[in-house]
Design a protein around this motif. Structure first.
Motif: not given
Ligand code: PMV
Length: 333
Positions: A102-109, A190-193, A252-259
């Motif tokens: 869950a750190a943006g390396l596609a573990s769910s994939a 692990e990612k916040k969002y 530009t999502t509300k609230p902003a999603i910044i990875y």
């Protein structure tokens, strides 16, 4: 009623972000990825009447049925499976990733592709690759692509039942042996969002979502052309732009999603600077702070040397195009 499988993670060259159907996990836009040879998930799944609830263990950590990992992802997928095969048995899942979860390396994939392969084996469903991809997709969208090795397109489909929304291989892992994707790990937290609720927020609130979805199909065509002609510049520039457009929607999502973290941004600047100096590589990022760098074999050594001493980079892993998901005989319990 036990089976094990291995599936490799994948990173999109043209991204998927936003669903037109949340229940079936159907995307707004087509997308295309490369499967990675170095990052994979090994999963063992068992259905048995000895279990009085589902048990989920990932990288030696047990996730209770109240956790979001179970509720939002695995528990939901197991419901889909139970309905399909008409069973009320509970399952035990033990899964090992050889990369951060869950750190943006596609573990769910890779995780859901492995699970789909195991489900097919246990219940003798005899699904072909399209059917496996459709099943994996219902665990996590990007998992639809991890059924295949090489370069893979996930067709968005038109039907509301999702039967035409599956991934197919565009070129296999031997097609372009010089193609590389260097993963730079800048944080193993692990990612916040989580991507699932986040992309839905983007659909609902980003003023750029419509343009993003409309422009993506053209990007997929450009990447396919670049792959067909082995035009690295076309693949790289299109991939980088797709990533930045997705990030435009995220920011530009509300609230902003910044990875991104600080190192992510510094790496982006460095890659652009090196490119101006003649070292041709392109960056891409996903739902996390890691940077994945597209390059050709001839530039790998120079890049790895620079990246290994880059402030904030914890680990550098050079990937080639990886392999199809498959059943394996080695069980984890
Ligand atoms: O299917 P998910 O929830 O893993 O979403 C993946 C979204 C991105 O990784 C950000 C982009 C992509 O196409 O893989």
């Amino acid at each position: 009623m036990k089976a094990s499988a291995i599936a490799h993670s994948n990173i999109a060259l043209c991204k998927y972000w936003g669903k037109r159907n949340e229940e079936l996990i159907l995307p707004f836009n087509a997308n295309i990825s490369m499967t990675l040879n170095k990052f994979f998930t090994h999963t063992t799944l068992e259905f048995d009447k000895k279990y009085d609830k589902d048990i989920l263990v990932i990288n030696d950590k047990e996730y209770a049925n109240e956790t979001k990992e179970y509720k939002l992802y695995v528990g939901r997928f197991l419901r889909v499976v139970r309905e399909r095969v008409n069973t009320d048995l509970y399952a035990r899942i033990v899964s090992n990733n050889n990369f951060p979860l869950a750190a943006g390396l596609a573990s769910s994939a890779s995780g859901f592709a492995a699970l789909a392969i195991a489900v097919n084996e246990i219940f003798n469903l005899s699904l072909d690759k399209n059917g496996l991809s459709i099943l994996a997709r219902q665990g996590s969208g990007s998992a639809a692509r991890s059924i295949h090795g090489g370069f893979v397109e996930w067709l968005k489909g038109e039907n509301e039942n999702g039967e035409d929304s599956y991934a197919k291989q565009v070129f296999d892992e031997n097609y372009w042996p010089e193609f590389r994707m260097i993963a730079c790990i800048t944080s193993t937290e692990e990612k916040k969002y989580k991507s699932r609720p986040s992309m839905q927020m983007s659909v609902e609130t980003s003023p750029y979502f419509k343009q993003w979805a409309e422009g993506s199909d053209e990007d997929v065509q450009k990447v396919k052309q670049g792959l067909r002609e082995k035009d690295f510049t076309l693949v790289g520039t299109t991939a980088e732009h797709s990533c930045m457009k997705m990030n435009g929607v995220m920011w530009t999502t509300k609230p902003a999603i910044i990875y991104q973290n600080q190192t992510t941004i510094e790496l982006m600047h460095a890659i652009m600077q090196w490119r101006e100096e003649g070292l041709e590589s392109y960056y891409t990022m996903d739902a996390g702070p890691q940077v994945k760098i597209l390059c050709l074999e001839k530039d790998v050594d120079v890049l790895v040397e620079k990246l290994s001493k880059f402030d904030g980079v914890e680990k550098v892993v050079v990937n080639k195009p990886g392999y199809d998901a498959k059943v394996v005989s080695e069980h984890l319990f």
